[in-house]
Design a protein around this motif. Sequence first.
Motif, PDB file in Angstrom:
ATOM      1  N   ALA A 108      80.976  59.868 -19.162  1.00 33.30           N
ATOM      2  CA  ALA A 108      81.868  60.051 -20.309  1.00 33.30           C
ATOM      3  C   ALA A 108      82.055  61.531 -20.620  1.00 33.30           C
ATOM      4  CB  ALA A 108      81.321  59.319 -21.535  1.00 33.30           C
ATOM      5  N   ARG A 109      80.975  62.277 -20.609  1.00 39.88           N
ATOM      6  CA  ARG A 109      81.049  63.710 -20.906  1.00 39.88           C
ATOM      7  C   ARG A 109      81.941  64.428 -19.879  1.00 39.88           C
ATOM      8  NH1 ARG A 109      76.140  64.387 -22.717  1.00 39.88           N
ATOM      9  NH2 ARG A 109      75.184  64.417 -20.672  1.00 39.88           N
ATOM     10  N   GLY A 118      92.558  63.974 -23.410  1.00 41.97           N
ATOM     11  CA  GLY A 118      93.093  64.747 -24.523  1.00 41.97           C
ATOM     12  C   GLY A 118      91.971  65.078 -25.494  1.00 41.97           C
ATOM     13  N   ARG A 119      92.323  65.345 -26.722  1.00 47.50           N
ATOM     14  CA  ARG A 119      91.328  65.698 -27.743  1.00 47.50           C
ATOM     15  C   ARG A 119      90.739  64.419 -28.338  1.00 47.50           C
ATOM     16  NH1 ARG A 119      92.523  66.795 -33.228  1.00 47.50           N
ATOM     17  NH2 ARG A 119      90.661  67.560 -34.258  1.00 47.50           N
ATOM     18  N   VAL A 120      89.435  64.307 -28.316  1.00 50.70           N
ATOM     19  CA  VAL A 120      88.766  63.143 -28.890  1.00 50.70           C
ATOM     20  C   VAL A 120      88.692  63.339 -30.403  1.00 50.70           C
ATOM     21  CG1 VAL A 120      86.635  61.781 -28.972  1.00 50.70           C
ATOM     22  CG2 VAL A 120      87.400  62.776 -26.797  1.00 50.70           C
ATOM     23  N   VAL A 123      85.246  58.275 -32.585  1.00 46.19           N
ATOM     24  CA  VAL A 123      84.260  57.611 -31.745  1.00 46.19           C
ATOM     25  C   VAL A 123      83.736  56.406 -32.505  1.00 46.19           C
ATOM     26  CG1 VAL A 123      81.974  57.796 -30.692  1.00 46.19           C
ATOM     27  CG2 VAL A 123      83.536  59.730 -30.590  1.00 46.19           C
ATOM     28  N   GLU A 124      83.701  55.283 -31.855  1.00 45.02           N
ATOM     29  CA  GLU A 124      83.118  54.082 -32.435  1.00 45.02           C
ATOM     30  C   GLU A 124      81.965  53.682 -31.535  1.00 45.02           C
ATOM     31  OE1 GLU A 124      84.624  49.699 -33.818  1.00 45.02           O
ATOM     32  OE2 GLU A 124      85.987  51.398 -33.912  1.00 45.02           O
ATOM     33  N   GLU A 170      77.747  64.303 -29.670  1.00 44.26           N
ATOM     34  CA  GLU A 170      77.923  64.901 -28.343  1.00 44.26           C
ATOM     35  C   GLU A 170      79.381  64.801 -27.902  1.00 44.26           C
ATOM     36  OE1 GLU A 170      76.818  66.680 -24.634  1.00 44.26           O
ATOM     37  OE2 GLU A 170      75.879  66.652 -26.600  1.00 44.26           O
ATOM     38  N   VAL A 171      80.008  63.683 -28.181  1.00 44.67           N
ATOM     39  CA  VAL A 171      81.398  63.460 -27.781  1.00 44.67           C
ATOM     40  C   VAL A 171      82.364  64.232 -28.682  1.00 44.67           C
ATOM     41  CG1 VAL A 171      83.203  61.700 -27.652  1.00 44.67           C
ATOM     42  CG2 VAL A 171      80.941  61.227 -26.714  1.00 44.67           C
ATOM     43  N   LEU A 172      82.111  64.221 -29.987  1.00 43.81           N
ATOM     44  CA  LEU A 172      83.028  64.866 -30.929  1.00 43.81           C
ATOM     45  C   LEU A 172      82.805  66.367 -31.061  1.00 43.81           C
ATOM     46  CD1 LEU A 172      83.020  62.196 -33.756  1.00 43.81           C
ATOM     47  CD2 LEU A 172      84.906  62.753 -32.215  1.00 43.81           C
ATOM     48  N   GLY A 173      81.582  66.836 -30.785  1.00 45.01           N
ATOM     49  CA  GLY A 173      81.274  68.247 -30.987  1.00 45.01           C
ATOM     50  C   GLY A 173      81.075  68.560 -32.446  1.00 45.01           C
ATOM     51  N   ASN A 174      80.975  69.825 -32.746  1.00 42.32           N
ATOM     52  CA  ASN A 174      80.730  70.241 -34.133  1.00 42.32           C
ATOM     53  C   ASN A 174      81.957  70.008 -35.013  1.00 42.32           C
ATOM     54  OD1 ASN A 174      78.133  71.050 -33.625  1.00 42.32           O
ATOM     55  ND2 ASN A 174      78.746  73.120 -33.041  1.00 42.32           N
TER      56      ASN A 174
END
Length: 174
Positions: A108-109, A118-120, A123-124, A170-174
Motif C-alpha cells: 500500500a505504501r 493521487g492524493r489520499v 482512510v477507513e 502512515e497513509v495520510l501523513g502529518n
Amino acid sequence: HARVSGLSDVDREAADTLADEFDVSGIYADLDEMLEQEKPDVLHILTPPQYHLDCARTAAEHGCDMLIEKPMAVNAEEARQIRDTAAEQGLKVCVDHNHLYDPAMVKARRTIESGDLGRVVWVESYYGFNLSNNPQSKYLQPGGGGHWTFGLPGKLYQNLLSHPLCLALEVLGN
C-alpha cells in the motif's frame, strides 16, 4: 547487528524461559541492576503500558535509547512525559508498531508513493480478530478479565486501537 545483553522481569520463570529461548545469560529481577550491569545502548520496553513511563525514566537515567511496545503509554500525558524525558537526555524513543511492515502495508505504501492513487484524503480502517477461533487466547482463559489489557483506561480496545490508527497516520501523513 544487535545482541540481546540481558533480560529483566519480576517473574523469574518468565525471564528464564525467554533467556533459554534466545540464549541470553544476563537475567535480572531489577531493571536498574540490569542497566547498570549490562549497559545496553537500547532498552526494549515490553512491559504492560501501565509501566512504560517508569521504565522509560529508568532507561533515561542510564542513557539508553528506547524501543517501546504499543501502546506507548496509558494516556497522552504519560506519552509526553516519556518524549520529554528522552529529549532532555538527548535519547531516542521509537514506538514498535509492527503492522507497518506487514506485506499488505508495504505494498500500500509503495502504491501511494507511486502517485497512482493521487492524493489520499480519507482512510477507513477495520481491525479485528475472531477470539472464538483461538480458545487458548489469553482473553478467553479463566481469569482472562484480569489480564493487564483490561487495566488500561480503554481496556482491550485501547490496546488494539493503536494498530489501525498508526496505519492510518502512515497513509495520510502529518
